[in-house]
Every structure is written in structure tokens, then in C-alpha cells.
Design a protein around this motif. Structure first.
Motif, PDB file in Angstrom:
ATOM      1  N   PHE A  91       0.838  -1.194   0.000  1.00  0.00           N
ATOM      2  CA  PHE A  91       0.000   0.000   0.000  1.00  0.00           C
ATOM      3  C   PHE A  91       0.878   1.251   0.000  1.00  0.00           C
ATOM      4  CE2 PHE A  91       1.395  -0.311   4.274  1.00  0.00           C
ATOM      5  CZ  PHE A  91       1.321   0.960   4.816  1.00  0.00           C
ATOM      6  N   TYR A  92       0.259   2.405  -0.134  1.00  0.00           N
ATOM      7  CA  TYR A  92       0.888   3.702   0.081  1.00  0.00           C
ATOM      8  C   TYR A  92      -0.067   4.500   0.961  1.00  0.00           C
ATOM      9  CZ  TYR A  92      -2.128   4.801  -3.931  1.00  0.00           C
ATOM     10  OH  TYR A  92      -3.199   4.938  -4.771  1.00  0.00           O
ATOM     11  N   PRO A  93       0.351   5.604   1.580  1.00  0.00           N
ATOM     12  CA  PRO A  93      -0.487   6.251   2.588  1.00  0.00           C
ATOM     13  C   PRO A  93      -1.915   6.542   2.155  1.00  0.00           C
ATOM     14  CG  PRO A  93       1.694   7.179   2.678  1.00  0.00           C
ATOM     15  CD  PRO A  93       1.689   6.243   1.482  1.00  0.00           C
ATOM     16  N   GLU A  94      -2.093   7.030   0.937  1.00  0.00           N
ATOM     17  CA  GLU A  94      -3.444   7.379   0.485  1.00  0.00           C
ATOM     18  C   GLU A  94      -4.355   6.160   0.374  1.00  0.00           C
ATOM     19  OE1 GLU A  94      -0.797  10.538  -1.588  1.00  0.00           O
ATOM     20  OE2 GLU A  94      -0.610   8.505  -0.801  1.00  0.00           O
ATOM     21  N   SER A  95      -3.770   4.964   0.312  1.00  0.00           N
ATOM     22  CA  SER A  95      -4.599   3.756   0.189  1.00  0.00           C
ATOM     23  C   SER A  95      -4.626   2.943   1.473  1.00  0.00           C
ATOM     24  CB  SER A  95      -4.086   2.880  -0.962  1.00  0.00           C
ATOM     25  OG  SER A  95      -2.821   2.310  -0.656  1.00  0.00           O
ATOM     26  N   ALA A  96      -4.189   3.539   2.589  1.00  0.00           N
ATOM     27  CA  ALA A  96      -4.205   2.840   3.877  1.00  0.00           C
ATOM     28  C   ALA A  96      -5.587   2.947   4.514  1.00  0.00           C
ATOM     29  CB  ALA A  96      -3.149   3.435   4.806  1.00  0.00           C
ATOM     30  N   ASP A 132      -8.423   0.974   9.834  1.00  0.00           N
ATOM     31  CA  ASP A 132      -8.333  -0.244  10.642  1.00  0.00           C
ATOM     32  C   ASP A 132      -7.989  -1.432   9.751  1.00  0.00           C
ATOM     33  OD1 ASP A 132      -8.457  -2.284  12.422  1.00  0.00           O
ATOM     34  OD2 ASP A 132     -10.549  -1.979  13.003  1.00  0.00           O
ATOM     35  N   PRO A 133      -6.699  -1.735   9.582  1.00  0.00           N
ATOM     36  CA  PRO A 133      -6.296  -2.850   8.724  1.00  0.00           C
ATOM     37  C   PRO A 133      -6.872  -4.189   9.170  1.00  0.00           C
ATOM     38  CG  PRO A 133      -4.415  -1.470   9.265  1.00  0.00           C
ATOM     39  CD  PRO A 133      -5.543  -1.028  10.146  1.00  0.00           C
ATOM     40  N   GLY A 134      -7.232  -4.311  10.445  1.00  0.00           N
ATOM     41  CA  GLY A 134      -7.762  -5.569  10.953  1.00  0.00           C
ATOM     42  C   GLY A 134      -9.087  -5.973  10.335  1.00  0.00           C
ATOM     43  N   GLU A 186       4.980   9.788  11.616  1.00  0.00           N
ATOM     44  CA  GLU A 186       4.017  10.416  12.516  1.00  0.00           C
ATOM     45  C   GLU A 186       3.074   9.387  13.137  1.00  0.00           C
ATOM     46  OE1 GLU A 186       3.898  14.666  10.048  1.00  0.00           O
ATOM     47  OE2 GLU A 186       2.284  13.191   9.812  1.00  0.00           O
ATOM     48  N   ILE A 187       2.691   8.392  12.342  1.00  0.00           N
ATOM     49  CA  ILE A 187       1.821   7.327  12.852  1.00  0.00           C
ATOM     50  C   ILE A 187       2.560   6.505  13.908  1.00  0.00           C
ATOM     51  CG2 ILE A 187       0.723   5.133  12.259  1.00  0.00           C
ATOM     52  CD1 ILE A 187      -0.984   7.389  11.300  1.00  0.00           C
ATOM     53  N   LEU A 188       3.777   6.061  13.576  1.00  0.00           N
ATOM     54  CA  LEU A 188       4.520   5.164  14.463  1.00  0.00           C
ATOM     55  C   LEU A 188       4.909   5.831  15.775  1.00  0.00           C
ATOM     56  CD1 LEU A 188       6.835   3.412  11.847  1.00  0.00           C
ATOM     57  CD2 LEU A 188       4.827   2.446  12.975  1.00  0.00           C
ATOM     58  N   TYR A 189       5.182   7.141  15.741  1.00  0.00           N
ATOM     59  CA  TYR A 189       5.589   7.859  16.946  1.00  0.00           C
ATOM     60  C   TYR A 189       4.440   8.668  17.564  1.00  0.00           C
ATOM     61  CZ  TYR A 189      10.463   6.662  16.041  1.00  0.00           C
ATOM     62  OH  TYR A 189      11.640   5.972  15.846  1.00  0.00           O
ATOM     63  N   ILE A 227      -5.701   8.104  11.509  1.00  0.00           N
ATOM     64  CA  ILE A 227      -5.610   6.992  12.457  1.00  0.00           C
ATOM     65  C   ILE A 227      -5.327   5.719  11.682  1.00  0.00           C
ATOM     66  CG2 ILE A 227      -6.865   5.630  14.175  1.00  0.00           C
ATOM     67  CD1 ILE A 227      -8.522   8.137  14.743  1.00  0.00           C
ATOM     68  N   TRP A 228      -4.302   4.993  12.096  1.00  0.00           N
ATOM     69  CA  TRP A 228      -3.952   3.732  11.437  1.00  0.00           C
ATOM     70  C   TRP A 228      -3.670   2.719  12.531  1.00  0.00           C
ATOM     71  CZ3 TRP A 228       1.052   1.649   9.096  1.00  0.00           C
ATOM     72  CH2 TRP A 228       0.761   0.658   8.131  1.00  0.00           C
ATOM     73  N   LEU A 229      -4.632   1.852  12.793  1.00  0.00           N
ATOM     74  CA  LEU A 229      -4.567   0.918  13.907  1.00  0.00           C
ATOM     75  C   LEU A 229      -3.773  -0.320  13.510  1.00  0.00           C
ATOM     76  CD1 LEU A 229      -8.302   1.216  15.016  1.00  0.00           C
ATOM     77  CD2 LEU A 229      -6.326   2.475  15.904  1.00  0.00           C
ATOM     78  N   VAL A 230      -2.467  -0.188  13.551  1.00  0.00           N
ATOM     79  CA  VAL A 230      -1.612  -1.273  13.078  1.00  0.00           C
ATOM     80  C   VAL A 230      -0.563  -1.603  14.125  1.00  0.00           C
ATOM     81  CG1 VAL A 230       0.089   0.212  11.967  1.00  0.00           C
ATOM     82  CG2 VAL A 230      -0.329  -2.080  11.049  1.00  0.00           C
ATOM     83  N   ASP A 231      -0.175  -2.879  14.174  1.00  0.00           N
ATOM     84  CA  ASP A 231       0.924  -3.332  15.024  1.00  0.00           C
ATOM     85  C   ASP A 231       2.233  -2.974  14.327  1.00  0.00           C
ATOM     86  OD1 ASP A 231       2.895  -4.725  16.371  1.00  0.00           O
ATOM     87  OD2 ASP A 231       1.815  -6.628  16.421  1.00  0.00           O
ATOM     88  N   SER A 232       3.046  -2.141  14.945  1.00  0.00           N
ATOM     89  CA  SER A 232       4.270  -1.652  14.300  1.00  0.00           C
ATOM     90  C   SER A 232       5.209  -2.790  13.906  1.00  0.00           C
ATOM     91  CB  SER A 232       5.005  -0.659  15.202  1.00  0.00           C
ATOM     92  OG  SER A 232       5.403  -1.277  16.420  1.00  0.00           O
ATOM     93  N   SER A 233       5.152  -3.918  14.610  1.00  0.00           N
ATOM     94  CA  SER A 233       6.035  -5.040  14.281  1.00  0.00           C
ATOM     95  C   SER A 233       5.665  -5.702  12.964  1.00  0.00           C
ATOM     96  CB  SER A 233       6.016  -6.086  15.401  1.00  0.00           C
ATOM     97  OG  SER A 233       4.770  -6.756  15.454  1.00  0.00           O
ATOM     98  N   LYS A 234       4.463  -5.374  12.455  1.00  0.00           N
ATOM     99  CA  LYS A 234       4.021  -5.946  11.176  1.00  0.00           C
ATOM    100  C   LYS A 234       4.239  -4.987  10.005  1.00  0.00           C
ATOM    101  CE  LYS A 234       2.508  -9.717  13.073  1.00  0.00           C
ATOM    102  NZ  LYS A 234       2.993  -9.497  14.441  1.00  0.00           N
ATOM    103  N   VAL A 235       4.824  -3.825  10.284  1.00  0.00           N
ATOM    104  CA  VAL A 235       5.053  -2.818   9.238  1.00  0.00           C
ATOM    105  C   VAL A 235       6.406  -3.057   8.581  1.00  0.00           C
ATOM    106  CG1 VAL A 235       5.339  -0.353   8.763  1.00  0.00           C
ATOM    107  CG2 VAL A 235       3.611  -1.122  10.417  1.00  0.00           C
TER     108      VAL A 235
END
Length: 297
Positions: free
Chosen positions: A130-135, A138-140, A164-167, A183-191
Motif C-alpha cells: 500500500f501507500y499512505p493514500e490507500s491505507a 483499521d487494517p484488521g 508520525e503514525i509510528l511515533y 488513524i492507522w490501527l496497526v501493530d508496528s512489528s508488522k510494518v
């Protein structure tokens, strides 16, 4: 049909990589690339084909994600059988869902939904590019818990958005033509961050698009779909495709995707050369580098 003998894992992509293209299975940028060995970007070229000018931003992002590889249960497979699921309307009414779910690696694109379309597209997702505009916020909702969210950085502000999302910093959206989610509800370890090498090679080796573009010429870049195919050709031993193929250009009312309302009319001013991409996919099919799971144009 699906379970190819191991022999095919050895020879299936031989013709494709016997050309000037060098195969690499290292897909994602790693923190150690910047500390322990020299990262060699293309001279004078910035995103989306190289990281020049964005090194510090990437350092912060990679420090926050901490993981840079594929999961061990996939990495250690002797033969990786992969399917790239495109967003084309061609996958509609194919009932391929169960077949797609049986692959070792299922690659999906952007914010393509799964819920409500499982019969045709399945519900397994190993990688979502993906890229930001297509995120999606809630990816879940349309991914599994262990799905890798792989960002393709097209521009510096894409990396800024991810940082900005990660921090959890203040988001700046004004520089985007289509503002991404706050808002992007993602587990950083999966990025993961896709190495720009793959975007450059897709454009240069598969599409033969000159960069920078010749003066006065329109600038095209690969679709996320074709980029995903090139990534799969590098990482996987068997590559199958589903959901690829555009309707004829002359029929502007034909839907493009298996979801949503976009038609071919939306492609009139596209930054993608879909004709050239279609020819590239046809060449790959002819030499046996990829195989479609359904009829296509």
C-alpha cells in the motif's frame, strides 16, 4: 492444479531471470543497511526509485518497526507458492476464494476489501502492499493479525506520514492531494518498507520507462499491481495471478475493480501506462513466469 511438483520451483522462473534482471529475495529496508554496510541508492535519484535525501526519516521509521524480514515459517519453505490478488473486476464471480487461501503467500493491494467478497477473493493475506493514500484506518477489518503491511514510499511525505503514525506525532495532511487517514490501527512489528529497488526495476526492466522522463513527455510509474508481481517474481518460486486485467479502453463505463464504483473513465488521466503494463504481463505469461487462475483480456 495448485500443488506444483518441487521441480517447477527450480525451473519456473528461469527464463525471466535469465535476462539482465538480477533476482533478489531481500524485499524490505533494514536498519542495519544504514549502519553496518553501505546502502547503494541510484546516483542522483530520489523516491520512488531511491532513498537519497530521506535517510534520517527512514532511520526513525526502521527503529520503530524493529522487524525487517518475512516470518520464519514462510522464509524457510523450500518452495514458496504465491498468488498476487489484483483488484480487477475480472475476479468477480470466479469462486476462487478457497483456491487463493491455499497458497503459501497471498499478496493483496492497497485498500481492496475482503469482507463480503470472500467467495471470489478468499480471506488469507500474507502481504498487503500500500501507500499512505490507500491505507485503511483499521487494517484488521480486511487483514489477518499476522499480515505484513508493506508500504511503498513514493515521496518524502509518505515517509513522514508513517513516522508520525509510528511515533504518534501530530499528523500533517495538507501536502497530500488525497489526504491519508489520521488513524492507522496497526501493530508496528508488522510494518515493512519496500526497498525502492523494486519500484525502479519494475519501471526500468519490465516497463522500460526512462527516468527521469524525457523533456515534454508525460511521467508514468508502475501500478501497485505490477510492482507486486515483480516483488513476487523475486521472492517466490511459483507465481500465479488473480484479479488482473483491464476492460477495453473504448468502454469507459466498464467497472475497473471488483469493488466500488470506479470505471474505465477514471483511467483517462491515470499516471499509469496500462497498455504497456498489459504487454509486460502478457510476456511474463508467455514465457511461463506467471500463470493466471481465471480467463482474462
Amino acid at each position: 492444479m495448485l500443488l506444483f511438483p518441487f521441480y517447477y520451483c527450480i525451473v519456473f522462473l528461469m527464463q525471466f531471470f535469465s535476462s539482465s534482471i538480477a533476482r533478489t529475495t531481500k524485499l524490505f529496508l533494514k536498519l542495519e543497511d544504514f549502519f553496518w554496510k553501505e546502502y547503494e541508492p541510484l546516483n542522483g535519484v530520489r523516491l520512488p526509485y531511491s532513498i537519497i535525501g530521506n535517510e534520517l526519516m527512514l532511520l526513525k521509521i526502521l527503529a520503530a518497526t524493529a522487524n525487517y524480514d518475512m516470518p520464519a515459517h514462510i522464509e524457510n519453505l523450500e518452495c514458496k507458492r504465491c498468488v498476487v490478488v489484483g483488484n480487477s473486476n475480472a475476479i468477480k464471480n470466479t469462486s476462487l476464494g478457497n483456491t487463493i487461501n491455499k497458497y503459501d503467500v497471498v499478496i493483496r493491494l492497497n485498500n481492496a476489501p475482503i469482507r463480503g467478497y470472500e467467495e471470489d477473493v478468499g480471506n488469507k493475506t500474507t502481504i498487503r502492499i500500500f501507500y499512505p493514500e490507500s491505507a485503511s484506518p483499521d487494517p484488521g477489518l480486511n487483514n489477518e493479525a499476522d499480515t505484513l503491511m508493506v508500504m511503498v514510499p513514493f515521496k518524502s511525505r509518505d515517509l513522514r506520514w508513517l513516522k508520525e503514525i509510528l511515533y504518534d506525532e501530530k499528523r500533517v495532511r495538507k501536502d497530500f492531494s488525497n489526504p491519508p487517514t489520521l488513524i492507522w490501527l496497526v501493530d508496528s512489528s508488522k510494518v515493512r518498507v519496500l526497498d525502492p529497488h523494486f519500484m525502479h526495476q519494475t519501471a526500468n526492466k519490465m516497463l522500460h520507462i526512462p527516468y527521469p522522463p524525457k523533456k515534454g513527455r508525460r511521467y508514468f510509474h508502475p501500478t501497485t499491481g505490477l510492482l507486486a508481481v515483480f516483488v513476487a517474481l523475486n521472492y517466490c518460486d511459483v507465481v500465479h495471478l488473480a484479479g488482473f486485467g483491464y476492460p477495453p479502453r473504448k468502454d469507459l463505463k466498464q467497472p475497473i475493480h471488483y469493488f466500488g464504483q470506479h470505471t474505465m473513465k477514471a483511467m483517462m488521466h491515470s499516471p499509469h501506462d496500462i497498455g504497456r503494463e498489459g504487454q509486460a504481463l502478457k510476456r511474463l505469461e508467455e514465457i511461463g513466469a506467471v500463470m493466471y487462475l481465471h480467463p482474462h483480456l
